[in-house]
Design a protein around this motif. Structure first.
Motif, short mmCIF file in Angstrom:
data_model
loop_
_atom_site.label_atom_id
_atom_site.label_comp_id
_atom_site.label_asym_id
_atom_site.label_seq_id
_atom_site.Cartn_x
_atom_site.Cartn_y
_atom_site.Cartn_z
N UNK A 60 0.94 7.18 7.20
CA UNK A 60 1.27 6.41 6.01
C UNK A 60 0.43 6.82 4.79
N UNK A 86 -12.70 -1.24 14.29
CA UNK A 86 -11.53 -1.77 14.98
C UNK A 86 -11.78 -1.84 16.48
N UNK A 104 -6.66 1.33 20.16
CA UNK A 104 -6.13 0.74 18.94
C UNK A 104 -6.76 1.37 17.71
N UNK A 147 -15.46 -6.88 9.19
CA UNK A 147 -15.72 -6.82 7.75
C UNK A 147 -17.03 -6.11 7.46
N UNK A 176 -13.45 2.86 10.12
CA UNK A 176 -12.35 2.04 10.61
C UNK A 176 -12.20 2.09 12.13
N UNK A 210 0.83 -1.20 0.00
CA UNK A 210 0.00 0.00 0.00
C UNK A 210 0.87 1.26 0.00
N UNK A 211 2.05 1.17 0.62
CA UNK A 211 2.93 2.34 0.68
C UNK A 211 3.74 2.50 -0.60
N UNK A 237 -2.23 4.78 9.87
CA UNK A 237 -2.49 4.47 8.47
C UNK A 237 -2.91 5.71 7.69
N UNK A 257 -4.20 -6.83 19.04
CA UNK A 257 -3.43 -5.88 18.23
C UNK A 257 -2.99 -6.51 16.92
N UNK A 265 -7.37 -4.58 4.45
CA UNK A 265 -8.19 -3.52 3.89
C UNK A 265 -7.36 -2.61 2.99
N UNK A 266 -6.16 -2.31 3.42
CA UNK A 266 -5.32 -1.35 2.69
C UNK A 266 -5.02 -1.83 1.27
N UNK A 326 -2.56 6.06 3.90
CA UNK A 326 -3.42 5.03 3.32
C UNK A 326 -4.84 5.36 3.80
N UNK A 327 -5.72 5.86 2.92
CA UNK A 327 -7.02 6.33 3.40
C UNK A 327 -7.88 5.19 3.95
N UNK A 342 -5.95 -6.93 9.82
CA UNK A 342 -7.13 -6.57 9.05
C UNK A 342 -7.02 -5.18 8.46
N UNK A 402 -17.00 -2.22 8.62
CA UNK A 402 -15.99 -1.31 8.10
C UNK A 402 -16.59 -0.09 7.41
N UNK A 403 -17.50 -0.31 6.46
CA UNK A 403 -18.04 0.83 5.72
C UNK A 403 -19.02 1.66 6.54
N UNK A 459 -4.30 3.22 15.19
CA UNK A 459 -4.07 2.68 13.85
C UNK A 459 -4.60 3.61 12.78
N UNK A 512 -11.78 -9.08 3.44
CA UNK A 512 -11.81 -9.25 4.89
C UNK A 512 -12.54 -10.54 5.27
N UNK A 513 -13.68 -10.79 4.60
CA UNK A 513 -14.43 -12.02 4.87
C UNK A 513 -13.58 -13.23 4.49
N UNK A 544 -5.93 -6.58 14.65
CA UNK A 544 -6.27 -5.27 14.11
C UNK A 544 -5.29 -4.86 13.01
N UNK A 567 -11.89 4.23 5.77
CA UNK A 567 -13.25 4.78 5.87
C UNK A 567 -13.48 5.49 7.21
N UNK A 584 -14.39 -5.45 1.18
CA UNK A 584 -15.02 -6.19 2.27
C UNK A 584 -14.88 -7.69 2.03
#
Lengths: 501, 151
Positions: free
Chosen positions: B137, B100, B125, B88, B96, A54-55, B133, A396, A406-407, B139-140, A402, B91-92, B129, A415-416, A399, B142, A412
């Motif tokens: 970093x 989380x 957390x 999952x 996030x 992602x970076x 992120x 942690x 996502x990144x 990284x967008x 996941x 998330x939307x 995070x 993730x599932x 988290x 939601x 979704x």
């Protein structure tokens, strides 16, 4: 020696501020996850994978970070093994045998110091051997045609099944599932869809990062949950004092032998550190004979497995870099990472991506120095990490895993999928199905299929081309031999039951 | 108590079934033209065949029995899995940070944390995070429900 000049260029790459920072960060992360029981370097690299992706880190930098993490894991595993009698990762099981008795005698600091030096000697020595051997192997690999590569991949899968330990049918089944996962998506030869179930997301195949995080990081946390990991409420004192010059002199022959053994076992596909460490230990115990106090805190008993461990890490990089055939879970993940960058490891890598290869190799020298420095004076810091309670640590990890999934695609479904694969991975481990062959199958599947089809195109559909050339034939015979190896070993053991005692 | 080798029998049959499904699925692929003598079918069929053979072998000669965890431990694993699914799904709509927070809190509770600690860890957390992120970093992630707060 052209290698020396290329290595100098490599150091210029590895010493750039970003790459140096990543090597230090990787060394640190690796030592931490190596120290923590349950989270090994594979999981750490799995967690790093979506991040580097992602970076949009340059491929060289990504690889430097991962390699340093892999190395760091080799250093970190010894800490809990020595102080708590709990191996931080499977390859430090042997270190508990003499490390824990030493710690009980108040010689924890001495054991930790000699193993840090052993790890350094093994790691650096093996990188020197890698520097000399890898270009030669890659050059030999240039003569390989499609048939030889088919043989190599088959050998890697067979070795993972045969030498990996456990049930060979289960390992082979895992490898086959990996090969099937690799076929998901659009077939490169004809453009038809395979196993996409009509899902747009599957057209490019299942994302490698999702599979790795699911099968390794998530499954690992579920397994820890099942075992009801209670954590450690206290860690014994490291102890004062430490190493004398005499210790280093006394263990040096041990380190030299263990390093060489570890390096060569590391090159073998499917073997790696879990085989190298017990072998080095038993060699040293035999050589020491009556003069040794192995099992009661002999300093050679901790130096041998830790040296072999780190040497095998460098050894296992050779087949991945020079031939494009990873032999261990960690190198398979690294190869998967390279493929995300559209770089295919293999003999041509040394020609087409020389700066990447030599930057990586140079970074291995640097990472070992960094790790030695980290692991001698800063050892108390890593010991403190063992006190993090599981209820903080593992959530942690989840988290981070996941967030990383996502990144990659903001999906979704991913993730599932990672969750499902996590449960599947946990159940597979419970049922004794190893996951390393699956990973190898997944990483090597495309290459295997492409080469089979290329070979058959060359021969107009005659399959004998796969076995006809001498090197290919040897590889097939070797594959069958390693597959049958467990049965052979059992027969030998049955013939002389006293020998193993 | 499960009978000896039951796990391996079930596993073997399941693997064989998966292999068979792969063979049938591959055989059903329609190939408009052949670019090479092999085509896209034989490779998955061969891998499926290996899977069928290994599955049958495992089912026919089961190894040591596997000790499955107690109902309580299975419950904990199910709860952790549910927490992941929650992430999952959430998330939307939730964003996030909250997704989380919920997932980490549930996971921490399953690992034996006290509820207050679990919630604190979850929120901490989530925000940490997100900051790492989204802000550091780049990284967008939601924003979800907390959009007014985070923007």
């Amino acid at each position: 020696m052209e290698a020396v000049g290329l290595l100098f260029d490599g150091f210029a790459t590895a010493l750039s501020p970003l790459n140096l920072l990543l090597a230090v960060a990787g060394a640190f992360t690796g030592t931490v996850v190596g120290a923590l029981p349950g989270i090994g370097p594979v999981n750490a690299i799995a967690l790093l994978l979506p991040l580097v992706y992602a970076l949009k880190l340059p491929a060289t930098s990504a690889l430097i970070l991962m390699a340093a993490t892999y190395y760091g894991g080799g250093y970190g595993g010894r800490i809990a093994a020595i102080l708590l009698n709990v191996p931080g990762d499977p390859s430090s099981v042997m270190t508990t045998l003499d490390g824990y008795p030493m710690a009980r005698r108040g010689e924890g600091a001495r054991a930790l110091a000699i193993t840090a030096i052993g790890s350094f000697v093994g790691g650096t020595g093996a990188v020197v051997m890698l520097t000399l051997a890898a270009p030669t192997i890659a050059r030999a690999g240039l003569a390989f045609g499609p048939a030889e590569f088919v043989g190599l991949v088959v050998l890697a899968l067979a070795a993972a099944a045969g030498i990996g330990g456990g049930s060979a049918p289960k390992a082979l089944a895992a490898g086959a599932i990996g090969l099937l996962i690799a076929t998901i998506g659009t077939d490169s030869g004809t453009g038809v869809e395979r196993f996409t179930f009509g899902l747009l997301e599957f057209l490019d195949g299942i994302d490698f990062t999702v599979v790795v995080i699911g099968l390794f990081a998530v499954a690992e946390v579920l397994e820890l949950l099942e075992r009801r990991e209670a954590g450690f409420s206290s860690v014994p004192e490291v102890g004062r004092g430490g190493l004398s010059l005499a210790d280093i002199r006394a263990t040096f022959p041990t380190m030299a032998r263990s390093g060489i053994a570890g390096f060569f076992i590391g090159i073998l596909p499917g073997a790696g550190a879990t085989l190298a460490t017990p072998l080095a230990y038993s060699i040293e115990r035999r050589i020491a004979g009556a003069s040794g106090r192995f099992g009661q805190g002999d300093i050679r008993g901790v130096a041998a497995p830790e040296t072999a461990d780190n040497a095998s890490h460098a050894g296992s990089m050779i087949p991945m870099l020079a031939l494009g055939i990873p032999g261990s879970a960690t190198t398979a993940v690294m190869m998967g990472a390279l493929m995300l960058y559209d770089i295919t490891p293999g003999p041509l890598l040394f020609q087409n991506n020389a700066p990447l290869v030599w930057g990586l190799i140079a970074s291995m020298y640097l990472a070992n120095v960094v790790l030695l420095v980290m692991n001698l004076p800063l050892i108390r810091f890593f010991v403190r990490m063992l006190l993090i309670p599981p209820w903080v640590l593992y959530p942690l990890v989840i988290a981070l895993a996941f967030a990383g999934v996502w990144a990659v695609n903001n999906s979704v479904l991913d993730l599932v999928l990672a969750t499902l694969l996590g449960v599947a991975g946990w159940a597979a481990r419970k049922a004794g199905v190893p996951l390393v062959p699956l990973l190898l199958g997944m990483v090597l599947g495309r290459m295997l299929e492409d080469n089979v089809r290329r070979a058959m195109a060359l021969s107009d559909g005659d399959p004998t081309i796969l076995f006809a050339r001498p090197i290919a034939a040897v590889l097939w015979i070797a594959s069958i031999a390693v597959l049958l190896w467990p049965a052979i070993a059992k027969a030998i053991a049955a013939r002389r039951p006293q020998a193993s005692a | 108590m499960p009978r000896k080798g039951m796990t391996d029998r079930v596993l073997g049959v399941a693997l064989a079934a998966l292999g068979l499904a792969a063979i049938l699925g591959a055989a059903a692929i329609e190939v408009p033209f052949l670019g090479d003598p092999v085509g896209p079918k034989p490779f998955p069929i061969a891998a499926g065949a290996v899977l069928v053979a290994c599955g049958l072998l495992i089912a026919a000669r089961p190894g040591e029995p596997v000790e499955w965890p107690s109902a309580a431990r299975l419950g904990a694993i199910a709860a952790a899995t549910a927490a992941l699914v929650l992430f999952a799904v959430g998330m939307r709509p939730l964003g996030f940070v909250l997704a989380t927070a919920v997932t980490v809190a549930v996971a921490a509770a399953v690992f034996g944390a006290r509820i207050v600690h679990a919630v604190m860890l979850g929120l901490g957390t989530g925000f940490a995070l997100f900051w790492l992120f989204d802000r550091v970093l780049e990284i967008p992630l939601p924003l979800g429900l907390l959009a007014p707060l985070l923007r």
